[in-house]
Write a protein that holds these residues in place. Structure first.
Motif, PDB file in Angstrom:
ATOM      1  N   SER A  90       8.628  13.098  47.200  1.00  0.00           N
ATOM      2  CA  SER A  90       8.841  14.524  47.071  1.00  0.00           C
ATOM      3  C   SER A  90       7.638  15.256  47.661  1.00  0.00           C
ATOM      4  N   ILE A  91       7.743  16.574  47.804  1.00  0.00           N
ATOM      5  CA  ILE A  91       6.690  17.360  48.425  1.00  0.00           C
ATOM      6  C   ILE A  91       5.433  17.391  47.551  1.00  0.00           C
ATOM      7  N   GLN A  92       5.593  17.233  46.220  1.00  0.00           N
ATOM      8  CA  GLN A  92       4.433  17.283  45.322  1.00  0.00           C
ATOM      9  C   GLN A  92       3.576  16.024  45.382  1.00  0.00           C
ATOM     10  N   THR A  93       4.071  14.945  45.980  1.00  0.00           N
ATOM     11  CA  THR A  93       3.287  13.707  46.056  1.00  0.00           C
ATOM     12  C   THR A  93       2.482  13.602  47.339  1.00  0.00           C
ATOM     13  N   LEU A  94       2.703  14.483  48.299  1.00  0.00           N
ATOM     14  CA  LEU A  94       2.013  14.389  49.587  1.00  0.00           C
ATOM     15  C   LEU A  94       0.621  14.997  49.507  1.00  0.00           C
ATOM     16  N   VAL A  96      12.299  17.321  48.530  1.00  0.00           N
ATOM     17  CA  VAL A  96      12.609  17.231  47.109  1.00  0.00           C
ATOM     18  C   VAL A  96      11.444  17.841  46.343  1.00  0.00           C
ATOM     19  N   GLY A  97      11.760  18.758  45.405  1.00  0.00           N
ATOM     20  CA  GLY A  97      10.726  19.453  44.653  1.00  0.00           C
ATOM     21  C   GLY A  97      10.825  19.190  43.168  1.00  0.00           C
ATOM     22  N   HIS A  98       9.668  19.076  42.511  1.00  0.00           N
ATOM     23  CA  HIS A  98       9.631  18.960  41.060  1.00  0.00           C
ATOM     24  C   HIS A  98       9.830  20.337  40.433  1.00  0.00           C
ATOM     25  N   VAL A  99      10.189  20.370  39.166  1.00  0.00           N
ATOM     26  CA  VAL A  99      10.316  21.625  38.432  1.00  0.00           C
ATOM     27  C   VAL A  99       9.376  21.611  37.241  1.00  0.00           C
ATOM     28  N   THR A 100       9.013  22.807  36.794  1.00  0.00           N
ATOM     29  CA  THR A 100       8.149  22.952  35.628  1.00  0.00           C
ATOM     30  C   THR A 100       8.991  22.901  34.353  1.00  0.00           C
ATOM     31  N   LYS A 101       8.321  22.955  33.205  1.00  0.00           N
ATOM     32  CA  LYS A 101       9.052  22.929  31.939  1.00  0.00           C
ATOM     33  C   LYS A 101       9.890  24.184  31.740  1.00  0.00           C
ATOM     34  N   GLU A 102       9.569  25.283  32.473  1.00  0.00           N
ATOM     35  CA  GLU A 102      10.392  26.487  32.397  1.00  0.00           C
ATOM     36  C   GLU A 102      11.615  26.407  33.288  1.00  0.00           C
ATOM     37  N   GLY A 103      11.694  25.378  34.166  1.00  0.00           N
ATOM     38  CA  GLY A 103      12.848  25.209  35.031  1.00  0.00           C
ATOM     39  C   GLY A 103      12.660  25.719  36.443  1.00  0.00           C
ATOM     40  N   SER A 104      11.496  26.321  36.761  1.00  0.00           N
ATOM     41  CA  SER A 104      11.239  26.805  38.110  1.00  0.00           C
ATOM     42  C   SER A 104      10.564  25.709  38.924  1.00  0.00           C
ATOM     43  N   ASP A 141      -5.290  15.371  54.793  1.00  0.00           N
ATOM     44  CA  ASP A 141      -6.726  15.148  54.928  1.00  0.00           C
ATOM     45  C   ASP A 141      -7.491  16.450  55.129  1.00  0.00           C
ATOM     46  N   GLN A 142      -6.793  17.505  55.546  1.00  0.00           N
ATOM     47  CA  GLN A 142      -7.455  18.780  55.804  1.00  0.00           C
ATOM     48  C   GLN A 142      -7.749  19.565  54.530  1.00  0.00           C
ATOM     49  N   VAL A 143      -7.167  19.145  53.414  1.00  0.00           N
ATOM     50  CA  VAL A 143      -7.354  19.849  52.142  1.00  0.00           C
ATOM     51  C   VAL A 143      -8.000  18.883  51.162  1.00  0.00           C
ATOM     52  N   THR A 144      -9.015  19.353  50.454  1.00  0.00           N
ATOM     53  CA  THR A 144      -9.802  18.469  49.595  1.00  0.00           C
ATOM     54  C   THR A 144      -9.225  18.325  48.191  1.00  0.00           C
ATOM     55  N   SER A 145      -8.277  19.141  47.805  1.00  0.00           N
ATOM     56  CA  SER A 145      -7.750  19.078  46.442  1.00  0.00           C
ATOM     57  C   SER A 145      -6.799  17.899  46.284  1.00  0.00           C
ATOM     58  N   ALA A 146      -6.394  17.638  45.048  1.00  0.00           N
ATOM     59  CA  ALA A 146      -5.565  16.480  44.729  1.00  0.00           C
ATOM     60  C   ALA A 146      -4.103  16.728  45.115  1.00  0.00           C
ATOM     61  N   PRO A 147      -3.315  15.663  45.348  1.00  0.00           N
ATOM     62  CA  PRO A 147      -1.882  15.845  45.615  1.00  0.00           C
ATOM     63  C   PRO A 147      -1.186  16.585  44.480  1.00  0.00           C
ATOM     64  N   GLY A 148      -0.278  17.485  44.855  1.00  0.00           N
ATOM     65  CA  GLY A 148       0.436  18.274  43.858  1.00  0.00           C
ATOM     66  C   GLY A 148      -0.212  19.605  43.548  1.00  0.00           C
ATOM     67  N   SER A 149      -1.448  19.827  44.020  1.00  0.00           N
ATOM     68  CA  SER A 149      -2.116  21.105  43.773  1.00  0.00           C
ATOM     69  C   SER A 149      -1.484  22.195  44.637  1.00  0.00           C
ATOM     70  N   VAL A 150      -1.822  23.434  44.337  1.00  0.00           N
ATOM     71  CA  VAL A 150      -1.240  24.566  45.068  1.00  0.00           C
ATOM     72  C   VAL A 150      -1.572  24.474  46.554  1.00  0.00           C
ATOM     73  N   SER A 151      -2.829  24.171  46.875  1.00  0.00           N
ATOM     74  CA  SER A 151      -3.245  24.116  48.282  1.00  0.00           C
ATOM     75  C   SER A 151      -2.538  22.992  49.026  1.00  0.00           C
ATOM     76  N   GLN A 152      -2.432  21.821  48.406  1.00  0.00           N
ATOM     77  CA  GLN A 152      -1.790  20.686  49.061  1.00  0.00           C
ATOM     78  C   GLN A 152      -0.296  20.952  49.307  1.00  0.00           C
ATOM     79  N   VAL A 153       0.387  21.462  48.298  1.00  0.00           N
ATOM     80  CA  VAL A 153       1.819  21.720  48.461  1.00  0.00           C
ATOM     81  C   VAL A 153       2.064  22.749  49.544  1.00  0.00           C
TER      82      VAL A 153
END
Length: 456
Positions: free
Chosen positions: A174-178, A214-222, A181-193
């Protein structure tokens, strides 16, 4: 590199940044959306954009642009083609979100197998191993030889593979697992996504590859990640449905190549997801017209009329505060409809517990459900069933008027096709020519609909 390890807090909704954590985002005003991240070095970020800004495109008149019909290719799954607007568009980017385990990967694997019979496809998995995907393909009895598989989460490697393979359709799960190398934050962070989605979208537009994210959803459903993710892509699809039910629904929230709010209905079987061509018959399979508190609504989901049973239970409140609960319907609108019912029909429910349910796990947002909700509540309060083989639709205003809704003729034809004999509709939606086998009762006021049901 240590001097670049500066901590920032980014908003998951608007991607705005703040030097310190706050309960409310100072940019968009949302609460509890700031997450900790590491700021990327500014010179590296600027270097990536210098080559793009140096290239300019000529300005032209809009009238000089040749408008052509966008060609579509079928996905092999009719219900998926419906929500996509007729099929897959070359170079489009589709975002599919939904709860864990609802069937996103299953549906896309089935679609890729069907598309792979005539076109080159690629499945990029960042969550599951190749052995797990092969096991799912065996369980679904799909032709695994048609699907090329890549297990990778590094964005640069995925882009290089897409450039080499040049598939016509690619799925990124999914897109949250990618990560890039140009971004230093962890996979799933706002900058990476945001960065990964932007790079994949650019690849799709330049090469003509259709990419499904494929995108993950939050506990609110978004959808998890920045809100800009939904703005970048061409189509946003949401998986809906009760986890305890065997039926799943896909709703198009945004579609640049077709109608939004289209609904596709699937049945979960041991061989995967199967499209349901007549969902109204499924939702009404357990409907009985001799039971109080039950009313059939004709709702419109995109271009498809859909018959859904609305159930209401109105009972004496046994506590200090009467309960109000809705499933599949808007709870705030229920309070308004109860006030209208009291003022303009003389039926008070302020001391009653009221429970509403849209059968089948359907979420109904259109105001055309107002009249059906009110009649279901009145039927339950009086413990008297509504007239047999009756369907209802119409918006109810604060002054007690029944307002017309869109596509009234199509709704009535769908009801007649399923064997219903009576319909209570807004007077403005009453057809000029009679529909065979269907008696249409046009009402202008809420009181007229309540009185008609009381006489029957």
């Amino acid at each position: 590199m240590a001097k670049f390890n500066k901590t920032l807090y980014q908003c998951t909704q608007c991607a705005g940044s703040s030097p310190k954590w706050q309960g409310q985002c100072p940019h968009c005003g949302e609460w509890n959306t700031l997450t900790e991240t590491v700021a990327a070095p500014a010179p590296v970020a600027n270097a990536r954009y210098q080559s793009w800004t140096a290239q300019t495109q000529p300005v032209q008149q809009l009238s000089q642009v040749q408008a052509a019909e966008v060609p579509r290719e079928p996905s092999g799954i009719e219900e998926l083609d419906r929500v996509l607007g007729g099929g897959i568009v070359k170079g489009a980017v589709v975002l599919l979100g939904g709860d864990p385990g609802i069937g996103k990967s299953t549906l896309l694997l089935q679609a890729l197998s069907a598309i792979g019979s005539t076109r080159k496809v690629l499945y990029v998995s960042g969550e599951e191993s190749p052995q797990q995907i092969a096991l799912r393909a065996s369980r679904l009895a799909v032709d695994a030889a048609r699907v090329r598989l890549l297990s990778e989460i590094r964005l640069e490697s995925i882009l290089a593979t897409l450039q080499t393979e040049m598939p016509e359709v690619a799925v990124i799960d999914s897109i949250q697992t990618l990560y890039s190398d140009q971004v230093t934050s962890a996979p799933g962070s706002v900058s990476q996504v945001r960065e990964c989605a932007a790079q994949l979208t650019r690849m799709a537009k330049q090469s003509g590859i259709t990419i499904i994210l494929v995108g993950h959803v939050t506990k609110e459903g978004s959808l998890a990640g920045p809100r800009v993710l939904e703005h970048i892509v061409d189509t946003v699809l949401y998986f809906e449905g009760d986890s305890h039910s065997s039926y799943r629904m896909i709703r198009a929230i945004k579609n640049r190549f077709g109608a939004a709010n289209e609904l596709g209905v699937f049945a979960m079987t041991d061989r995967g997801l199967k499209g349901v061509s007549n969902p109204s018959a499924i939702f009404l399979s357990s409907y009985r017209d001799d039971v109080s508190g039950s009313c059939v609504l004709v709702t419109q989901e995109g271009t498809r009329p859909l018959l859904v049973e609305i159930q209401a239970l109105v009972d004496d409140a046994h506590g200090f505060q009467p309960k109000r609960l809705t499933v599949g319907l808007e709870q705030n609108r229920l309070a308004m409809l109860m006030a209208v019912l009291n003022r303009h029909a003389g039926i008070a429910c302020f001391d009653q517990d009221v429970f509403l349910n849209a059968v089948g796990g359907v979420k109904i947002n259109e105001p055309a459900a107002d009249l059906a909700v009110i009649l279901a509540m009145v039927s339950s309060l009086r413990n008297k069933s509504l007239p047999e083989k009756l369907v209802v639709f119409g918006e109810v205003g604060l002054s007690g008027e029944v307002r017309p809704v869109t596509r009234g003729q199509e709704r009535l034809k769908e009801a007649a096709k399923l064997g219903f004999e009576r319909a209570i509709v807004p007077a403005a939606n009453k057809p000029r020519q009679a529909i065979d086998g269907l008696e249409v009762i046009g009402v202008e006021r809420l009181s007229e609909a309540v009185e008609y049901c009381a006489r029957r």
